[in-house]
Design a protein around this motif. Structure first.
Motif, short mmCIF file in Angstrom:
data_model
loop_
_atom_site.label_atom_id
_atom_site.label_comp_id
_atom_site.label_asym_id
_atom_site.label_seq_id
_atom_site.Cartn_x
_atom_site.Cartn_y
_atom_site.Cartn_z
N ASP A 288 0.62 -1.29 -0.10
CA ASP A 288 -0.11 -0.12 0.01
C ASP A 288 0.79 1.19 -0.12
OD1 ASP A 288 -2.39 -1.46 0.11
OD2 ASP A 288 -2.26 -1.70 2.31
N HIS A 289 2.01 1.03 -0.23
CA HIS A 289 3.07 2.28 -0.32
C HIS A 289 3.46 2.70 -1.70
CE1 HIS A 289 6.00 5.19 1.01
NE2 HIS A 289 5.77 5.10 2.13
N PRO A 290 3.25 3.70 -2.17
CA PRO A 290 3.45 3.76 -3.60
C PRO A 290 4.94 4.19 -4.10
CG PRO A 290 2.56 6.00 -2.53
CD PRO A 290 2.40 4.81 -1.46
N CYS A 291 5.77 4.21 -2.92
CA CYS A 291 7.01 4.39 -3.18
C CYS A 291 7.95 3.03 -2.85
CB CYS A 291 7.68 5.50 -2.37
SG CYS A 291 7.22 7.13 -2.72
N ALA A 292 7.23 2.17 -2.52
CA ALA A 292 7.85 0.89 -2.07
C ALA A 292 8.68 0.13 -3.00
CB ALA A 292 6.83 0.18 -1.23
N GLN A 293 9.63 -0.57 -2.71
CA GLN A 293 10.63 -1.60 -3.55
C GLN A 293 10.17 -2.83 -3.50
OE1 GLN A 293 14.73 -0.83 -2.71
NE2 GLN A 293 15.56 -2.20 -3.90
N LEU A 294 9.84 -3.35 -2.67
CA LEU A 294 9.48 -4.85 -2.22
C LEU A 294 8.43 -5.33 -1.66
CD1 LEU A 294 13.08 -6.37 -1.17
CD2 LEU A 294 11.96 -6.48 -3.36
N GLY A 295 7.14 -4.42 -1.96
CA GLY A 295 5.72 -4.88 -1.35
C GLY A 295 5.41 -6.27 -2.23
N ALA A 296 4.98 -7.22 -1.04
CA ALA A 296 4.68 -8.50 -1.70
C ALA A 296 3.98 -9.25 -0.62
CB ALA A 296 6.07 -9.21 -1.90
N ASN A 297 3.29 -10.30 -1.32
CA ASN A 297 2.50 -10.97 -0.51
C ASN A 297 3.24 -12.37 -0.26
OD1 ASN A 297 -0.06 -10.18 0.73
ND2 ASN A 297 -0.85 -10.13 -1.56
N ILE A 298 3.84 -12.60 0.73
CA ILE A 298 4.65 -13.64 0.78
C ILE A 298 4.04 -14.41 2.30
CG2 ILE A 298 6.75 -12.90 -0.29
CD1 ILE A 298 7.97 -12.52 2.61
N THR A 299 4.71 -15.81 2.10
CA THR A 299 4.10 -16.53 3.51
C THR A 299 5.44 -16.85 4.32
OG1 THR A 299 4.90 -18.50 2.27
CG2 THR A 299 2.38 -17.70 2.13
N VAL A 300 5.16 -17.50 5.57
CA VAL A 300 6.55 -17.86 6.56
C VAL A 300 6.96 -19.05 5.61
CG1 VAL A 300 6.77 -19.13 8.57
CG2 VAL A 300 5.02 -17.04 8.48
N GLU A 301 6.42 -19.71 4.86
CA GLU A 301 7.05 -20.89 4.27
C GLU A 301 8.11 -20.06 3.29
OE1 GLU A 301 4.01 -21.08 4.97
OE2 GLU A 301 4.40 -22.58 6.61
N ASP A 302 7.67 -19.24 2.44
CA ASP A 302 8.59 -18.56 1.43
C ASP A 302 9.74 -18.02 2.12
OD1 ASP A 302 6.79 -18.74 -0.51
OD2 ASP A 302 5.60 -16.95 -0.28
N VAL A 303 9.60 -17.30 3.31
CA VAL A 303 10.94 -17.13 4.32
C VAL A 303 11.70 -18.20 4.45
CG1 VAL A 303 11.53 -15.72 6.06
CG2 VAL A 303 9.63 -15.08 4.95
#
Ligand SMILES: [Zn+2]
Lengths: 172, 388
Positions: free
Chosen positions: B179-194
């Motif tokens: 929701d931040h128009p200047c963001a570099q790495l906004g993403a929907n990720i999961t704990v598993e992804d991490v």
């Protein structure tokens, strides 16, 4: 960012375009070298390394035995009273397993890194060093005892790397 | 009141944060400064002093970076200083701006945070190797990521915190950044992804870390009399704090950032805050790594020692939770141009307290906010407390 603002400055470039020289860039590699005096306290330390000893410094006021040694006690703000060897054994305070080199490139054989609380120094006085002679890093445990493995004396040059690494050992 | 004058924030601005931006550091500083001035309804001639925050010269390869950036920060023929306390710079620059105005010396101060990390080629990690002690650390090949991994591991060990619990921070912040128009790495990720991301330096994995970035952010500070003429909606700087520990980072227990606690106590005392988790409505806590958000919540006394992971798992730190942490998306989501990232956090608190944060607005009507940054050799804390 405020919802009152509608225009967001900043023109993104692709890393590929930069690498392929598709956009105006100027490259320069400075050739700067440094030669540091080890200083009052750390000269004692690196000289100790040559002799296979870890040198600490002691402040009689706060009674701390400090490693790495300082010329002055930062807590009491007075000169230290003596330099003396501590042991070359210690305890793993924390550790890490690095697959990344200094330039962020990746390495296959991980580097085992630890903060080792040195025996004979005050509680919590640790140094950064490497761990070795460990076949599987999952064998490393917090609180594990380790001992310095020194280079042969003729190969020592007065550097922290005169200790090759610390290896696990059993106290007798 | 501490200081001769009460100090308000009356405008804020920032650029996009990206891995590579075309603009020079000077141009980025100009864009953020101009936006902040426009938001405050001021011209450059209204600005009486300028503080620039920017981190190691080695990123830009310009060994008088403060001077180089001055024009972009609107400092031409003005009292100007550059401050630098590593990663703590972006919030400390606001602390420094505060004393410019609070002292009564200047009615206004423009505070700018800038970083252009992409200039260090091919990777800014090269520049970071020069921050370590040259006698007992560098010969070992130490890198920045080692020391974070060592601290993270110690923190996990002392409190028995798991990787899964820590990964929730990365999931939250990257989602907030959508929701931040200047963001570099906004993403929907999961704990598993991490947990499945590349292991860089155990226990640190790829998605535990914020990116390297270019960007700038700026704030306009004004004395109470000037602020009240310009806006009905000033945000007050009611607390400032900063503190440093020794560079002998292997000689202290890394599980707890005592120096952050000292900085927070200084700011809370000034702001009259007795019960931080109850009295702070929203906080931007320094999160270059996911575990740092938890570590810092504890240092800031927003959570008891070892309890921040539990609050995160319970949803307390979500944007709609009781104590929203990093509603902007933080460094993990918006990006981490070092000094600019800390200043961005102060901008976010300003926008949150003004109710201007749009989709990122936290619930309720936040009145008190906190921004914090951290840096140098895991030894520096800087804090700002703001109220609307
Ligand atoms: Zn002492």
């Amino acid at each position: 960012m405020s919802e009152k603002i509608k225009h967001f400055p900043g023109e993104e470039l692709s890393g590929r375009d930069i690498r392929e020289g598709k956009i105006p860039c100027i490259k320069h590699r400075p050739n700067v070298k440094y030669l540091w005096s080890a200083g009052i306290a750390m000269s004692r330390f690196v000289e100790g390394m040559k002799e296979g000893k870890i040198i600490g410094s002691k402040c009689v006021k706060c009674k701390r035995i400090m490693v790495p040694p300082r010329a002055f006690c930062e807590e009491c703000f007075r000169p230290v009273d003596e330099y003396a060897p501590v042991k070359d054994t210690g305890t793993i305070n924390t550790y890490s397993v690095s697959y990344v080199a200094g330039d962020a490139s990746r390495i296959k054989e991980p580097i085992l890194v630890a903060v080792i609380d040195i025996d004979g120094a005050s509680k919590g006085m640790g140094i950064l060093h490497l761990l070795g002679e460990i076949s599987d890093w999952k064998q490393i445990k917090f609180g594990m005892k380790v001992k310095a493995v020194w280079k042969p004396s003729e190969e020592r040059e007065g550097s922290i790397t005169d200790i090759k690494y610390f290896k696990p050992f059993e106290e007798v | 009141m501490v200081g001769k004058k009460r100090v308000a924030v009356i405008g804020a601005g920032m650029t996009k944060f990206r891995r590579n931006l075309k603009e020079t550091g000077k141009e980025l500083s100009y864009e953020a400064s101009k936006m902040a001035l426009d938001q405050a309804g001021l011209e450059l001639s209204d600005i009486k002093s300028v503080v620039m925050g920017t981190a190691p010269d080695a990123f830009d390869g310009v060994h008088m970076k403060g001077e180089y950036l001055a024009d972009g920060a609107g400092a031409w023929e003005k009292p100007y200083s550059r401050v630098f306390v590593g990663g703590g710079t972006g919030v400390f620059a606001v602390d420094a701006g505060w004393w410019h105005v609070a002292s009564g010396k200047f009615d206004t101060c423009l505070v700018v945070g800038e970083e252009k990390m992409s200039s260090c080629y091919p990777h800014p990690a090269y520049a970071f190797t020069t921050i370590f002690d040259q006698i007992y650390s560098r010969p070992l090949g130490v890198t920045l990521i080692w020391i974070f991994a060592l601290e993270m591991h110690r923190y996990m060990h002392v409190h028995g915190i798991t990787k899964e619990e820590i990964a929730l921070v990365s999931v939250k912040n990257k989602r907030n950044a959508l929701d931040h128009p200047c963001a570099q790495l906004g993403a929907n990720i999961t704990v598993e992804d991490v947990l499945n991301s590349e292991v860089l330096c155990w226990p640190v994995q790829r998605l535990d870390i914020s990116p390297t970035s270019d960007g700038a952010a700026a704030l306009v500070l004004a004395s109470e009399d000037v602020a009240k003429k310009l806006t009905d909606d000033p945000v007050w700087i009611d607390g400032v704090g900063w503190c440093i520990d020794s560079t002998y980072w292997t000689n202290r227990d890394l599980y707890y950032p005592q120096y952050v606690q000292c900085a927070a106590q200084m700011a809370y005392k000034m702001a009259g805050i007795k019960n931080p988790p109850k009295e702070i409505d929203v906080a931007e806590v320094y999160d270059p790594f996911d575990y740092k958000e938890l570590h810092h919540m504890e240092g800031l006394m927003l959570a008891r020692k070892g309890q921040a992971a539990k609050l995160t798992a319970e949803g307390v730190t979500q944007r709609d939770g009781d104590l929203p942490i990093n509603p902007s998306g933080g460094l993990l989501g918006v990006g981490n141009p070092i000094a600019a990232a800390g200043t961005m956090k102060c901008c976010e608190i300003f926008w949150q307290l003004r109710g201007e944060a749009g989709k990122r607005q936290v619930k309720g009507d936040p009145r008190t906010g906190l921004a914090q940054a951290w840096g140098d050799l895991m030894q520096y804390g800087s804090v700002v407390v703001m109220r609307s």
